[in-house]
Design a protein around this motif. Structure first.
Motif, mmCIF file in Angstrom:
data_model
loop_
_atom_site.group_PDB
_atom_site.id
_atom_site.type_symbol
_atom_site.label_atom_id
_atom_site.label_comp_id
_atom_site.label_asym_id
_atom_site.label_seq_id
_atom_site.Cartn_x
_atom_site.Cartn_y
_atom_site.Cartn_z
ATOM 1 N N GLN A 98 -8.198 -0.240 -14.610
ATOM 2 C CA GLN A 98 -8.035 -0.191 -13.163
ATOM 3 C C GLN A 98 -6.559 -0.292 -12.803
ATOM 4 O O GLN A 98 -5.756 -0.873 -13.528
ATOM 5 N N GLU A 99 -6.213 0.271 -11.656
ATOM 6 C CA GLU A 99 -4.864 0.177 -11.103
ATOM 7 C C GLU A 99 -4.960 -0.291 -9.663
ATOM 8 O O GLU A 99 -5.918 0.023 -8.959
ATOM 9 N N SER A 100 -3.952 -1.049 -9.214
ATOM 10 C CA SER A 100 -3.866 -1.493 -7.829
ATOM 11 C C SER A 100 -2.711 -0.765 -7.162
ATOM 12 O O SER A 100 -1.551 -0.954 -7.555
ATOM 13 N N HIS A 101 -3.022 0.054 -6.172
ATOM 14 C CA HIS A 101 -2.011 0.854 -5.492
ATOM 15 C C HIS A 101 -1.818 0.354 -4.067
ATOM 16 O O HIS A 101 -2.803 0.147 -3.338
ATOM 17 N N PHE A 102 -0.575 0.185 -3.669
ATOM 18 C CA PHE A 102 -0.284 -0.210 -2.294
ATOM 19 C C PHE A 102 -0.648 0.928 -1.349
ATOM 20 O O PHE A 102 -0.392 2.097 -1.632
ATOM 21 N N LEU A 103 -1.239 0.543 -0.216
ATOM 22 C CA LEU A 103 -1.615 1.526 0.794
ATOM 23 C C LEU A 103 -1.206 0.983 2.157
ATOM 24 O O LEU A 103 -1.550 -0.150 2.511
ATOM 25 N N ILE A 127 -17.618 1.833 -3.357
ATOM 26 C CA ILE A 127 -16.677 2.888 -3.721
ATOM 27 C C ILE A 127 -15.258 2.553 -3.310
ATOM 28 O O ILE A 127 -14.341 3.297 -3.616
ATOM 29 N N LEU A 128 -15.042 1.449 -2.617
ATOM 30 C CA LEU A 128 -13.688 1.048 -2.224
ATOM 31 C C LEU A 128 -13.515 -0.431 -2.509
ATOM 32 O O LEU A 128 -14.249 -1.260 -1.990
ATOM 33 N N SER A 129 -12.590 -0.746 -3.348
ATOM 34 C CA SER A 129 -12.301 -2.125 -3.697
ATOM 35 C C SER A 129 -10.832 -2.366 -3.422
ATOM 36 O O SER A 129 -9.980 -1.588 -3.846
ATOM 37 N N PHE A 130 -10.541 -3.428 -2.705
ATOM 38 C CA PHE A 130 -9.151 -3.652 -2.326
ATOM 39 C C PHE A 130 -8.869 -5.142 -2.224
ATOM 40 O O PHE A 130 -9.775 -5.970 -2.245
ATOM 41 N N ARG A 131 -7.590 -5.439 -2.084
ATOM 42 C CA ARG A 131 -7.153 -6.814 -1.891
ATOM 43 C C ARG A 131 -6.043 -6.832 -0.848
ATOM 44 O O ARG A 131 -5.105 -6.030 -0.924
ATOM 45 N N GLN A 132 -6.199 -7.724 0.120
ATOM 46 C CA GLN A 132 -5.176 -7.892 1.164
ATOM 47 C C GLN A 132 -4.454 -9.197 0.865
ATOM 48 O O GLN A 132 -5.025 -10.275 0.945
ATOM 49 N N VAL A 133 -3.173 -9.118 0.491
ATOM 50 C CA VAL A 133 -2.473 -10.296 -0.015
ATOM 51 C C VAL A 133 -1.558 -10.947 1.007
ATOM 52 O O VAL A 133 -1.072 -12.050 0.782
ATOM 53 N N SER A 134 -1.294 -10.282 2.115
ATOM 54 C CA SER A 134 -0.331 -10.817 3.074
ATOM 55 C C SER A 134 -0.969 -11.897 3.941
ATOM 56 O O SER A 134 -2.133 -11.785 4.349
ATOM 57 N N SER A 135 -0.201 -12.935 4.239
ATOM 58 C CA SER A 135 -0.659 -13.979 5.154
ATOM 59 C C SER A 135 -0.220 -13.700 6.586
ATOM 60 O O SER A 135 -0.516 -14.478 7.482
ATOM 61 N N LEU A 290 4.434 2.727 -5.159
ATOM 62 C CA LEU A 290 3.014 2.661 -5.494
ATOM 63 C C LEU A 290 2.565 1.215 -5.674
ATOM 64 O O LEU A 290 1.435 0.847 -5.313
ATOM 65 N N LEU A 291 3.455 0.377 -6.195
ATOM 66 C CA LEU A 291 3.140 -1.026 -6.455
ATOM 67 C C LEU A 291 3.492 -1.928 -5.282
ATOM 68 O O LEU A 291 3.365 -3.155 -5.395
ATOM 69 N N GLY A 292 3.950 -1.348 -4.179
ATOM 70 C CA GLY A 292 4.264 -2.148 -2.995
ATOM 71 C C GLY A 292 5.515 -2.993 -3.128
ATOM 72 O O GLY A 292 5.670 -3.998 -2.418
ATOM 73 N N MET A 293 6.433 -2.584 -4.001
ATOM 74 C CA MET A 293 7.632 -3.387 -4.232
ATOM 75 C C MET A 293 8.584 -3.373 -3.044
ATOM 76 O O MET A 293 9.451 -4.240 -2.934
ATOM 77 N N HIS A 294 8.462 -2.388 -2.153
ATOM 78 C CA HIS A 294 9.370 -2.263 -1.027
ATOM 79 C C HIS A 294 9.027 -3.204 0.119
ATOM 80 O O HIS A 294 9.761 -3.277 1.102
#
Length: 641
Positions: A98-103, A127-135, A290-294
């Motif tokens: 699996q890969e986690s891509h920033f969207l 069909i959609l799995s995601f994680r929201q990490v921001s507080s 892609l990794l949300g580093m920005h």
């Protein structure tokens, strides 16, 4: 795939009153059938490999030497409570499947309907799995999880590249992996901290709870160490030819480790393959997006080390992007409007309370380089962009911009520790400075030289007194760099240097020659001083190259040779200096002066093939079964960075 739609997200984060969250997607790679903590029979921990005297089943960190500093073994242990309270890492979730891509949030809304309850019938498929990490609810950070699409042969986690690199170094005395890791932690990481040394140590030792052994990263680390280990310097191109194959595999399953490999290649010396390095930088920046580093990770629910590491890695990319744009005149890949990662501070230093005064000074050079990169971005916008070149500002506006930038430079230098400043007292009496300081001083001086050159370009048609003032100020800036290089010790040369350091040396000679040519015939004393500084700097570089084979001096002398050759008609007093440079570089010359074309040919720039590094192996189009699970043959034409 099942038939129901289920949105899964961080159970501690909501989308608003109209959205109900299902439990977060599985965080343990064990649940996916691929463990981040377990190693297969072919991916054994490197503890026994690096330190054969240690038993396979027990690792006593206090007894380890080499790249691991003697430390308290307790810092590798974590209590159950600490593990439970630490948010899971984005980088380790999902295993190799699996890969986690920033969207972006706007794009994410195209996948969800916030107006309705998305906790649908359990019989429908997920069909959609995601994680929201921001507080921060105003600035959410969505990472959508999707299967890794690995076409062709399965990834070998860089093991093949690592084995090849080790085979190339088979005749070298000592454990080359351990020595290369030690060089990385002593010289590079204090000044450019884009790898967490402690976590790398844990992975290499195969400690419980650590990441998989980063074989591809280790292969690149060995190639990166060639400037620091004289025994493997002759193998520079051969090692990079093999190590870059590991980077290619990493890009098929992008992780933070992928960017670390890319940053090691971008920071390598000598930096000769400029074209492919630029392509590699653009590729790395695309991976970072892609990794949300920005995005600013300060408020994200991630482990503290990962938040800090993301900041440091992003600013390393910023440094390479802006400095390459400045020195090569090509567009920057990163716009300030598209990132909000704050500047790193001493709190982001990996060592924390364990850092020595030398470590803190080295990290300060990284902080200062990041701040200088922000100033460089202003220079690029005012002078180097296509818009700035096609629709230039008026002379007075450009002069005002340069004065403003110079004021920022003075403020930056004034806020530095005295040891980092160019005009520190009793500089000639100092011993070798901590790693990164001399490189920082050269970089800072190099930007001042570029500003002086820009000002000299702007003040055309001015009065003699105005021209003299500008030329004199430019000469003083060049003298500052010449004086700094004069006091560099052999120990300083063995430390970390940015891959762009040689450009500052040749840019200094270029400006000195321009001062001498433009100052004739009115300002004879100024011309003589500029020629004298040119001779002093070049002779010092020749000695450094002949005595220590300093690659920074060698790369700078190659460009300086072409400058001296072009200036010999206007400044005949430099002709003897040109002869000394080509002798030091080992260029064979017969008859009269070598032409500029011949010089470039002798350097190897006449028939440069920008695609020569690309591997001719197309076996990735063939499935792993058809390949029999074997790695394809490698092509030795791949060039070093």
């Amino acid at each position: 795939m099942a038939d129901a739609l289920t949105l899964t997200a961080d159970e501690t984060t909501g989308f608003g009153p109209n959205v109900t969250m299902a439990p977060e997607w599985p965080l343990s790679s064990q649940a996916e059938g691929s463990s981040a903590n377990a190693s297969s029979s072919t991916d054994m921990p490197l503890g026994p490999m690096l330190y054969p005297t240690l038993p396979d089943t027990t690792v006593d960190i206090s007894t380890i030497t080499g790249f691991v500093d003697p430390v308290d073994p307790g810092r590798h242990e974590a209590t159950d409570e600490a593990v439970r309270s630490t948010p899971p890492s984005l980088d380790l979730e999902g295993g190799d499947d699996q890969e986690s891509h920033f969207l972006g949030s706007a794009a994410f809304l195209g996948l969800a309907l916030p107006e309705r309850d998305v906790a649908l019938n359990p019989s429908e498929s997920a069909i959609l799995s995601f994680r929201q990490v921001s507080s921060n609810p105003r600035l959410p950070a969505y990472f959508v999880r999707q299967p890794s699409l690995l076409y062709g042969r399965p990834p070998n986690t860089g093991r093949s590249a690592y084995d090849t690199v080790c085979a190339d170094c088979a005749g070298i005395e000592g454990d080359i992996t351990s020595r290369s890791l030690d060089a990385l932690r002593r010289f590079t990481l204090p000044a450019l901290p884009f790898i967490n040394g402690d976590r790398l140590e844990r992975a290499c030792l195969g400690l419980q709870g650590s990441e998989p052994v980063p074989y591809g990263l280790l292969a690149v680390i060995i190639a990166h160490a060639t400037p620091y280990l004289p025994e493997i310097r002759p193998l520079h191109k051969k090692l990079w030819s093999s190590a870059l194959l590991g980077l290619e595999d990493e890009y098929r399953l992008p992780r933070l480790r992928t960017l670390q490999l890319a940053l090691l290649a971008l920071s390598a010396r000598p930096s000769e393959n400029i074209g492919q390095s630029d392509i590699g930088l653009a590729r790395a920046i695309g991976t970072a997006h892609l990794l949300g580093m920005h995005m600013d990770p300060s408020g994200w629910r991630l482990p503290a080390y990962e938040r800090s590491l993301r900041k440091r890695m992003w600013w390393n990319l910023m440094i390479h992007d802006k400095w390459r744009a400045l020195l090569f005149g090509r567009p920057s890949n990163i716009h300030s409007n598209n990132c909000n990662v704050p500047l790193p501070t001493l709190e982001d230093c990996e060592l924390g309370d364990r850092s020595s005064p030398a470590d803190q000074l080295s990290f300060e050079t990284f902080e200062a380089t990041c701040k200088l990169t922000v100033i460089i971005d202003r220079i690029l916008l005012g002078f180097y962009t296509v818009e700035a070149l096609s629709k230039p500002l008026g002379p007075l506006q450009l002069i005002g911009l340069l004065e403003s930038v110079q004021g920022e430079m003075r403020s930056l230098e004034g806020g530095l520790s005295p040891t980092l400043r160019l005009n520190m007292p009793n500089q000639s009496l100092l011993s070798t400075l901590p790693t990164g300081i001399r490189s920082w001083q050269l970089s800072f001086s190099g930007v001042k030289i570029l500003l002086s050159r820009l000002l000299l370009d702007v003040v055309t048609g001015c009065s003699p007194i105005q021209l003299f003032t500008v030329l004199e100020a430019a000469l003083n800036v060049c003298r500052e760099l010449v004086d700094m290089v004069t006091h560099i010790t052999p120990g300083d040369r063995a430390m970390f240097w940015m891959p762009y350091s040689s450009h500052h040396l040749s840019n200094c000679v270029s400006l000195l020659l321009r001062i001498a040519i433009r100052g004739r015939p009115e300002f004879c004393d100024l011309v003589a001083a500029a020629v004298e500084s040119t001779i002093t700097l070049t002779q010092n570089l020749i000695r450094a190259y002949e005595d220590q084979h300093w690659d920074v001096a060698g790369a700078g002398l190659k460009r300086i040779a072409s400058l001296l050759l072009m200036a010999d008609q206007d400044l005949p007093e430099t002709k003897g200096l040109y002869q000394s440079v080509i002798r030091a570089l080992g260029f064979v010359q017969s008859g009269t002066s070598m032409s500029a074309d011949d010089l470039l040919a002798s350097i190897g720039l006449d028939d440069f093939d920008p695609f020569a590094w690309i591997n001719n192996d197309w076996s990735w189009l063939v499935t792993g079964d058809e390949q029999g699970g074997q790695d394809a043959p490698q092509d030795s034409s791949r060039q070093a960075p």
